[in-house]
Design a protein around this motif. Structure first.
Motif, mmCIF file in Angstrom:
data_model
loop_
_atom_site.group_PDB
_atom_site.id
_atom_site.type_symbol
_atom_site.label_atom_id
_atom_site.label_comp_id
_atom_site.label_asym_id
_atom_site.label_seq_id
_atom_site.Cartn_x
_atom_site.Cartn_y
_atom_site.Cartn_z
ATOM 1 N N GLY A 126 -16.291 35.031 -21.385
ATOM 2 C CA GLY A 126 -14.715 35.979 -21.558
ATOM 3 C C GLY A 126 -15.286 36.889 -22.427
ATOM 4 O O GLY A 126 -16.235 36.939 -22.241
ATOM 5 N N PRO A 127 -14.104 38.246 -23.258
ATOM 6 C CA PRO A 127 -15.113 38.688 -23.649
ATOM 7 C C PRO A 127 -15.266 39.328 -24.634
ATOM 8 O O PRO A 127 -15.999 39.825 -26.032
ATOM 9 N N THR A 128 -14.697 38.026 -25.968
ATOM 10 C CA THR A 128 -15.460 37.516 -26.689
ATOM 11 C C THR A 128 -16.487 37.468 -27.454
ATOM 12 O O THR A 128 -17.424 37.870 -28.136
ATOM 13 N N PHE A 129 -16.856 35.688 -26.638
ATOM 14 C CA PHE A 129 -18.653 35.148 -26.947
ATOM 15 C C PHE A 129 -19.350 35.718 -25.873
ATOM 16 O O PHE A 129 -19.140 35.148 -24.671
ATOM 17 N N ASP A 130 -20.780 36.341 -25.799
ATOM 18 C CA ASP A 130 -21.125 36.522 -25.234
ATOM 19 C C ASP A 130 -22.482 35.934 -24.388
ATOM 20 O O ASP A 130 -23.207 34.965 -25.296
ATOM 21 N N LEU A 131 -21.691 34.582 -23.634
ATOM 22 C CA LEU A 131 -22.926 33.632 -22.951
ATOM 23 C C LEU A 131 -23.079 33.676 -22.344
ATOM 24 O O LEU A 131 -23.980 33.398 -20.695
ATOM 25 N N GLY A 132 -23.543 35.388 -21.946
ATOM 26 C CA GLY A 132 -23.749 35.890 -20.645
ATOM 27 C C GLY A 132 -22.688 35.650 -19.446
ATOM 28 O O GLY A 132 -21.492 35.365 -19.686
ATOM 29 N N ASP A 133 -22.900 36.770 -18.157
ATOM 30 C CA ASP A 133 -21.991 37.169 -17.463
ATOM 31 C C ASP A 133 -21.560 35.551 -16.711
ATOM 32 O O ASP A 133 -20.140 35.559 -16.624
ATOM 33 N N VAL A 134 -21.481 34.731 -16.399
ATOM 34 C CA VAL A 134 -21.389 33.278 -16.169
ATOM 35 C C VAL A 134 -22.211 32.369 -16.864
ATOM 36 O O VAL A 134 -23.001 32.486 -17.512
ATOM 37 N N HIS A 135 -20.973 30.939 -17.622
ATOM 38 C CA HIS A 135 -22.071 29.766 -18.293
ATOM 39 C C HIS A 135 -21.293 29.071 -17.492
ATOM 40 O O HIS A 135 -20.694 29.009 -17.197
ATOM 41 N N GLY A 136 -22.293 27.609 -17.848
ATOM 42 C CA GLY A 136 -22.049 26.110 -17.768
ATOM 43 C C GLY A 136 -20.706 25.777 -18.474
ATOM 44 O O GLY A 136 -20.485 25.781 -18.876
ATOM 45 N N GLU A 137 -20.162 25.050 -17.485
ATOM 46 C CA GLU A 137 -18.434 24.230 -17.613
ATOM 47 C C GLU A 137 -19.212 21.962 -17.257
ATOM 48 O O GLU A 137 -19.454 22.826 -16.378
ATOM 49 N N VAL A 138 -19.487 21.703 -17.820
ATOM 50 C CA VAL A 138 -19.072 20.083 -17.729
ATOM 51 C C VAL A 138 -17.990 20.188 -17.753
ATOM 52 O O VAL A 138 -17.117 19.995 -18.515
ATOM 53 N N GLU A 139 -17.475 20.726 -16.821
ATOM 54 C CA GLU A 139 -16.338 19.898 -16.023
ATOM 55 C C GLU A 139 -15.417 18.582 -16.017
ATOM 56 O O GLU A 139 -14.435 17.715 -17.170
ATOM 57 N N SER A 140 -16.335 17.895 -15.489
ATOM 58 C CA SER A 140 -15.834 16.021 -16.144
ATOM 59 C C SER A 140 -17.250 15.282 -16.166
ATOM 60 O O SER A 140 -18.570 15.814 -15.185
ATOM 61 N N LEU A 141 -17.138 14.129 -16.657
ATOM 62 C CA LEU A 141 -18.662 13.370 -17.048
ATOM 63 C C LEU A 141 -17.841 12.024 -16.762
ATOM 64 O O LEU A 141 -16.575 12.107 -17.766
ATOM 65 N N ALA A 142 -18.000 11.150 -16.065
ATOM 66 C CA ALA A 142 -17.452 9.689 -16.171
ATOM 67 C C ALA A 142 -18.182 8.601 -15.725
ATOM 68 O O ALA A 142 -19.315 8.955 -14.995
ATOM 69 N N VAL A 143 -18.437 7.148 -16.719
ATOM 70 C CA VAL A 143 -19.542 6.577 -17.008
ATOM 71 C C VAL A 143 -18.899 5.325 -16.289
ATOM 72 O O VAL A 143 -18.407 5.522 -17.064
ATOM 73 N N ALA A 144 -18.540 4.683 -15.590
ATOM 74 C CA ALA A 144 -18.244 3.085 -15.768
ATOM 75 C C ALA A 144 -18.339 1.858 -16.493
ATOM 76 O O ALA A 144 -19.429 2.225 -17.359
ATOM 77 N N PRO A 145 -16.696 2.096 -17.312
ATOM 78 C CA PRO A 145 -16.809 1.114 -18.782
ATOM 79 C C PRO A 145 -18.360 -0.057 -18.919
ATOM 80 O O PRO A 145 -18.467 -0.075 -19.951
ATOM 81 N N ALA A 146 -18.995 -0.868 -18.083
ATOM 82 C CA ALA A 146 -19.723 -1.391 -17.740
ATOM 83 C C ALA A 146 -21.228 -0.886 -18.235
ATOM 84 O O ALA A 146 -21.522 -1.209 -18.240
#
Length: 162
Positions: free
Chosen positions: A85-105
Motif C-alpha cells: 500500500g501507499p503508507t508503509f514502504d514494504l517494497g513493490d510487493v510483499h509476502g503474506e501468510v494467507e493461511s497456515l493450518a496444522v492438524a490438531p494432533a
C-alpha cells in the motif's frame, strides 16, 4: 519427529480441504461467541477457488508439511505476493501468510515453524523483503508461533457489530 515440506500445485488444492475445515472449526471454538464464523464447508467453498486462481496466476504458492511415512499432509501454508500500500514502504510487493493450518494432533511438533520457514525462503527468492500475517489475538498459540519467527505487531484490526 521428522517433517518434510513439499510444494503443492493446483492439482493438490483438494488435499487442503480437511485442514482448512479444521482451522475454521478451531476459529469457531475460539471466537464464535463474539463474531460469527462461517460453516467450515461453506468457508471452504469460498476459499477453494481463490487458492486455485492465485496458484494459476502465480501470485500464490502452497507448501505442505508431511511426515515421511504418511501420505496425508499434517499441515499447509498458503503464501501470496501482494502489492504494498501507499503508507508503509514494504517494497513493490510483499509476502503474506494467507493461511497456515496444522492438524490438531500435529500442533507443537514444529510443522508450523517448518512451513513458515519454507514460505520465508520462497518469498525471499521471489524478491520480497517483508511479509505480513493476520491472526486473531485470542489465538495465543498462533500469535506465539508468528512472534517466534520474527513477526511483530504493526497494526490492529477492530471489529464491531453495527
Amino acid at each position: 519427529m521428522e517433517i518434510e515440506i513439499v510444494s503443492g500445485t493446483e492439482a493438490d488444492v483438494d488435499a487442503v480441504g480437511p485442514l482448512w475445515r479444521s482451522m475454521v472449526a478451531h476459529h469457531d471454538q475460539l471466537i464464535s461467541d463474539r463474531v460469527p464464523v462461517r460453516d467450515a464447508d461453506a468457508a471452504w467453498e469460498m476459499r477453494h477457488p481463490q487458492y486455485r486462481a492465485w496458484l494459476a496466476e502465480g501470485s500464490g504458492f502452497l507448501r505442505f508439511a508431511r511426515r515421511p511415512d504418511e501420505p496425508e499432509p499434517i499441515g499447509y501454508g498458503f503464501f501470496r505476493l501482494v502489492r504494498s500500500g501507499p503508507t508503509f514502504d514494504l517494497g513493490d510487493v510483499h509476502g503474506e501468510v494467507e493461511s497456515l493450518a496444522v492438524a490438531p494432533a500435529a500442533r507443537g511438533t514444529g510443522a508450523g515453524t517448518a512451513l513458515l520457514e519454507a514460505g520465508r525462503e520462497e518469498l525471499l527468492r521471489r524478491g520480497c523483503t517483508f511479509w505480513t500475517v493476520s491472526v486473531m489475538e485470542i489465538n495465543t498459540g498462533a500469535v506465539a508461533l508468528y512472534e517466534r519467527v520474527g513477526f511483530q505487531s504493526l497494526t490492529r484490526d477492530l471489529v464491531g457489530r453495527l
